[in-house]
Design a protein around this motif. Structure first.
Motif, PDB file in Angstrom:
ATOM      1  N   ASP A  60       0.858  -1.182   0.000  1.00 38.86           N
ATOM      2  CA  ASP A  60       0.000   0.000   0.000  1.00 38.86           C
ATOM      3  C   ASP A  60       0.894   1.232   0.000  1.00 38.86           C
ATOM      4  O   ASP A  60       2.040   1.147  -0.456  1.00 38.86           O
ATOM      5  N   THR A  61       0.415   2.333   0.555  1.00 49.94           N
ATOM      6  CA  THR A  61       1.198   3.570   0.526  1.00 49.94           C
ATOM      7  C   THR A  61       2.165   3.695   1.693  1.00 49.94           C
ATOM      8  O   THR A  61       2.803   4.726   1.858  1.00 49.94           O
ATOM      9  N   ASP A  79      10.526   0.172   0.068  1.00 55.17           N
ATOM     10  CA  ASP A  79       9.815   1.074  -0.837  1.00 55.17           C
ATOM     11  C   ASP A  79       9.981   0.607  -2.274  1.00 55.17           C
ATOM     12  O   ASP A  79      11.077   0.227  -2.692  1.00 55.17           O
ATOM     13  N   PHE A  80       8.893   0.621  -3.038  1.00 52.42           N
ATOM     14  CA  PHE A  80       8.920   0.225  -4.435  1.00 52.42           C
ATOM     15  C   PHE A  80       8.435   1.342  -5.349  1.00 52.42           C
ATOM     16  O   PHE A  80       8.371   1.167  -6.560  1.00 52.42           O
ATOM     17  N   SER A  81       8.132   2.494  -4.753  1.00 49.95           N
ATOM     18  CA  SER A  81       7.651   3.639  -5.529  1.00 49.95           C
ATOM     19  C   SER A  81       8.778   4.496  -6.068  1.00 49.95           C
ATOM     20  O   SER A  81       8.588   5.261  -7.011  1.00 49.95           O
ATOM     21  N   VAL A  92       3.532   7.436   1.133  1.00 50.10           N
ATOM     22  CA  VAL A  92       3.762   7.909  -0.231  1.00 50.10           C
ATOM     23  C   VAL A  92       2.471   8.486  -0.794  1.00 50.10           C
ATOM     24  O   VAL A  92       1.383   7.963  -0.560  1.00 50.10           O
ATOM     25  N   GLY A  93       2.609   9.568  -1.589  1.00 49.67           N
ATOM     26  CA  GLY A  93       1.459  10.110  -2.296  1.00 49.67           C
ATOM     27  C   GLY A  93       0.965  11.414  -1.713  1.00 49.67           C
ATOM     28  O   GLY A  93       1.528  11.968  -0.758  1.00 49.67           O
ATOM     29  N   LEU A 131       5.143  -2.308   2.734  1.00 44.48           N
ATOM     30  CA  LEU A 131       5.691  -2.171   1.386  1.00 44.48           C
ATOM     31  C   LEU A 131       5.029  -0.970   0.722  1.00 44.48           C
ATOM     32  O   LEU A 131       3.838  -1.017   0.399  1.00 44.48           O
ATOM     33  N   SER A 132       5.768   0.115   0.558  1.00 44.35           N
ATOM     34  CA  SER A 132       5.169   1.342   0.039  1.00 44.35           C
ATOM     35  C   SER A 132       5.226   1.381  -1.482  1.00 44.35           C
ATOM     36  O   SER A 132       6.257   1.116  -2.102  1.00 44.35           O
ATOM     37  N   ILE A 133       4.083   1.698  -2.078  1.00 39.91           N
ATOM     38  CA  ILE A 133       3.957   1.875  -3.521  1.00 39.91           C
ATOM     39  C   ILE A 133       3.231   3.186  -3.762  1.00 39.91           C
ATOM     40  O   ILE A 133       2.567   3.721  -2.867  1.00 39.91           O
ATOM     41  N   GLY A 134       3.343   3.715  -4.968  1.00 41.57           N
ATOM     42  CA  GLY A 134       2.677   4.969  -5.309  1.00 41.57           C
ATOM     43  C   GLY A 134       1.525   4.744  -6.260  1.00 41.57           C
ATOM     44  O   GLY A 134       1.679   4.091  -7.296  1.00 41.57           O
ATOM     45  N   PHE A 135       0.350   5.277  -5.909  1.00 41.34           N
ATOM     46  CA  PHE A 135      -0.815   5.181  -6.779  1.00 41.34           C
ATOM     47  C   PHE A 135      -0.777   6.318  -7.809  1.00 41.34           C
ATOM     48  O   PHE A 135      -0.311   7.418  -7.522  1.00 41.34           O
ATOM     49  N   GLY A 136      -1.322   6.063  -8.984  1.00 40.33           N
ATOM     50  CA  GLY A 136      -1.483   7.123  -9.975  1.00 40.33           C
ATOM     51  C   GLY A 136      -0.183   7.786 -10.363  1.00 40.33           C
ATOM     52  O   GLY A 136       0.791   7.150 -10.753  1.00 40.33           O
ATOM     53  N   GLU A 137      -0.162   9.126 -10.208  1.00 42.38           N
ATOM     54  CA  GLU A 137       1.002   9.914 -10.600  1.00 42.38           C
ATOM     55  C   GLU A 137       2.007  10.062  -9.470  1.00 42.38           C
ATOM     56  O   GLU A 137       2.941  10.866  -9.579  1.00 42.38           O
ATOM     57  N   ASN A 138       1.854   9.304  -8.419  1.00 48.12           N
ATOM     58  CA  ASN A 138       2.732   9.457  -7.264  1.00 48.12           C
ATOM     59  C   ASN A 138       4.059   8.721  -7.415  1.00 48.12           C
ATOM     60  O   ASN A 138       4.834   8.656  -6.467  1.00 48.12           O
ATOM     61  N   SER A 139       4.319   8.152  -8.586  1.00 47.05           N
ATOM     62  CA  SER A 139       5.582   7.473  -8.821  1.00 47.05           C
ATOM     63  C   SER A 139       5.854   7.448 -10.308  1.00 47.05           C
ATOM     64  O   SER A 139       4.932   7.324 -11.121  1.00 47.05           O
ATOM     65  N   ALA A 140       7.138   7.568 -10.662  1.00 45.17           N
ATOM     66  CA  ALA A 140       7.531   7.463 -12.063  1.00 45.17           C
ATOM     67  C   ALA A 140       7.668   6.014 -12.498  1.00 45.17           C
ATOM     68  O   ALA A 140       7.783   5.723 -13.688  1.00 45.17           O
ATOM     69  N   ILE A 141       7.676   5.101 -11.539  1.00 49.55           N
ATOM     70  CA  ILE A 141       7.788   3.673 -11.841  1.00 49.55           C
ATOM     71  C   ILE A 141       6.394   3.136 -12.175  1.00 49.55           C
ATOM     72  O   ILE A 141       5.438   3.416 -11.453  1.00 49.55           O
ATOM     73  N   PRO A 142       6.241   2.380 -13.251  1.00 45.06           N
ATOM     74  CA  PRO A 142       4.914   1.849 -13.590  1.00 45.06           C
ATOM     75  C   PRO A 142       4.293   1.109 -12.410  1.00 45.06           C
ATOM     76  O   PRO A 142       4.965   0.350 -11.713  1.00 45.06           O
TER      77      PRO A 142
END
Length: 418
Positions: A60-61, A79-81, A92-93, A131-142
């Motif tokens: 999640d975030t 972190d994966f974002s 994140v986000g 495990l932090s990931i970014g939703f939408g435009e919150n990350s440059a990683i797909p």
């Protein structure tokens, strides 16, 4: 996931006063507001286990470090974002997303602030992975790449349960998720996924809730009726759990009221951890099977799985203690078979030709060869069908030509005599 503070003003005000340090007589307001602990058999399950020895990965975030309710709960993170901290503990986000991962984690395995105080998760003795990931435009990683890499990392860190409280609003998913989810299944991990919410524009379940083998969670209100805003529908829903008037610990320590299957999923993930703690040798397929087979029937629903409720309403106590026959396959589907059929990852073996000789009947004897005679002499056939017709046609043509010539001469003679 919208706030319901207006509708729950009394509860929210009391919780806010508690956060501000005001003296509030028992029972603790946060603990008292967690209606799902009693209504869905979680306190009953606690008589057997509180989740010790299990690990829930929250992709999640990010689960924030500050709140006291997470003291000793998060054993590792990443972190994966590409924009969070290395330990996965920095949310994140934007403002709408930063709270999400911490709210989700608090429903799954927060510790409370005392024996009978503060918000407590469904499996309060389980460990969490953040495990932090970014939703939408919150990350440059797909986004698909983030999720796939996080799934593998969670499995490698010993996750027993993985919680995914998000949807793509699409039935299909990126092929990279095939390998990531198969990696989880091959390592005996239970994957719990939120069905999504109509209130955010999702009419039907979307990936990852459509991936075979995941336990997809639909949402109900406090009466046990399918939520009109905080849930969706689809044939992949396996179980229903509360998705309205939920509590969540925010990164700044405040407790809020929120809605959504994003909250229903970690409640079920917590129950999966309780089952795995109570039955250490049980594989993921049977953990999922116990949860859906012990679900409480929904009045008026005659067949299961139902597109709104799945197999029924969550019953944590029964899931932990009931006698449920074992199964040999995941009741929520076989991703490997799906990949074989739809990704064409494997082909059926080509048929092996038979080495046994086939005996055919003998052919009849050939007709005796006839003598064609001298090649320059005509045959009967050539005379009848070739020479005679040709001579007749030629003679007729000559006669016609002679008649025409004679007629022309007579006409010329007649003109000359005039």
């Amino acid at each position: 996931m919208r706030s319901r503070l207006a509708r729950l003003a009394v509860v929210a005000i009391v919780i806010a006063l508690t956060t501000a340090g005001a003296t509030v007589p028992p029972p603790d307001p946060a603990r008292a507001a967690e209606y799902w602990l009693d209504d869905y058999g979680i306190r009953s399950a606690w008589e057997t286990t509180r989740g010790a020895g299990t690990t829930i990965a929250v992709i999640d975030t990010g689960i924030a470090q500050g709140p006291a309710e997470f003291s000793g709960a998060v054993k590792a993170g990443a972190d994966f974002s590409g924009v969070g901290s290395a330990d996965g503990r920095t949310p994140v986000g934007g403002d709408a997303d930063k709270n999400h991962g911490t709210w989700v984690g608090s429903l799954a395995a927060s510790r409370g602030t005392g024996p009978d105080a503060g918000m407590i998760g469904v499996a309060p003795e389980a460990q969490l992975l953040s495990l932090s990931i970014g939703f939408g435009e919150n990350s440059a990683i797909p986004f698909t790449t983030q999720v796939a890499e996080a799934m593998v990392w969670a499995v490698d860190q010993g996750a027993d349960v993985i919680n995914l409280s998000f949807t793509t609003n699409l039935l299909e998913w990126d092929p990279s998720w095939d390998d990531a989810f198969m990696y989880a299944y091959d390592h005996d991990v239970v994957v719990v996924v939120a069905a999504g919410n109509r209130g955010t524009g999702t009419d039907r379940v979307g990936a990852p809730a459509t991936i075979p083998g995941v336990l997809t969670v639909g949402g109900v209100d406090r009466t046990g009726t399918a939520s009109q805003e905080a849930s969706t529908q689809g044939i992949t829903i396996g179980i229903s759990a509360p998705s309205e008037e939920l509590l969540g610990v925010s990164p700044d320590g405040r407790i809020v009221v929120w809605d959504g299957t994003s909250g229903a999923a970690p409640i079920v993930a917590g129950v999966a951890a309780l089952v795995r703690s109570a039955h250490p040798g049980m594989d993921a397929a049977n953990v999922i099977n116990r949860i859906i087979r012990t679900a409480r029937p929904v009045p008026g629903v005659s067949s299961t799985p139902d597109p709104l409720y799945g197999y029924g309403l969550l019953d944590a106590g029964a899931a932990v203690t009931a006698n449920v026959p074992a199964v040999s396959a995941n009741p929520m589907g076989d991703l490997a078979e799906w990949i074989r059929i739809y990704r064409r990852a494997e082909q059926e073996p080509a048929p092996v030709p038979s080495a046994t000789p086939v005996v055919l009947p003998e052919l009849p004897a050939a007709d005796a060869r006839s003598d064609p005679g001298p090649p320059l002499l005509p045959t009967v056939d050539t005379l009848v069908y070739g020479t005679v017709p040709l001579l007749g046609f030629s003679l007729a043509a000559i006669l016609v030509a002679l008649g025409v010539t004679a007629a022309v001469r007579r006409i010329r003679s007649a003109r000359a005599s005039r």
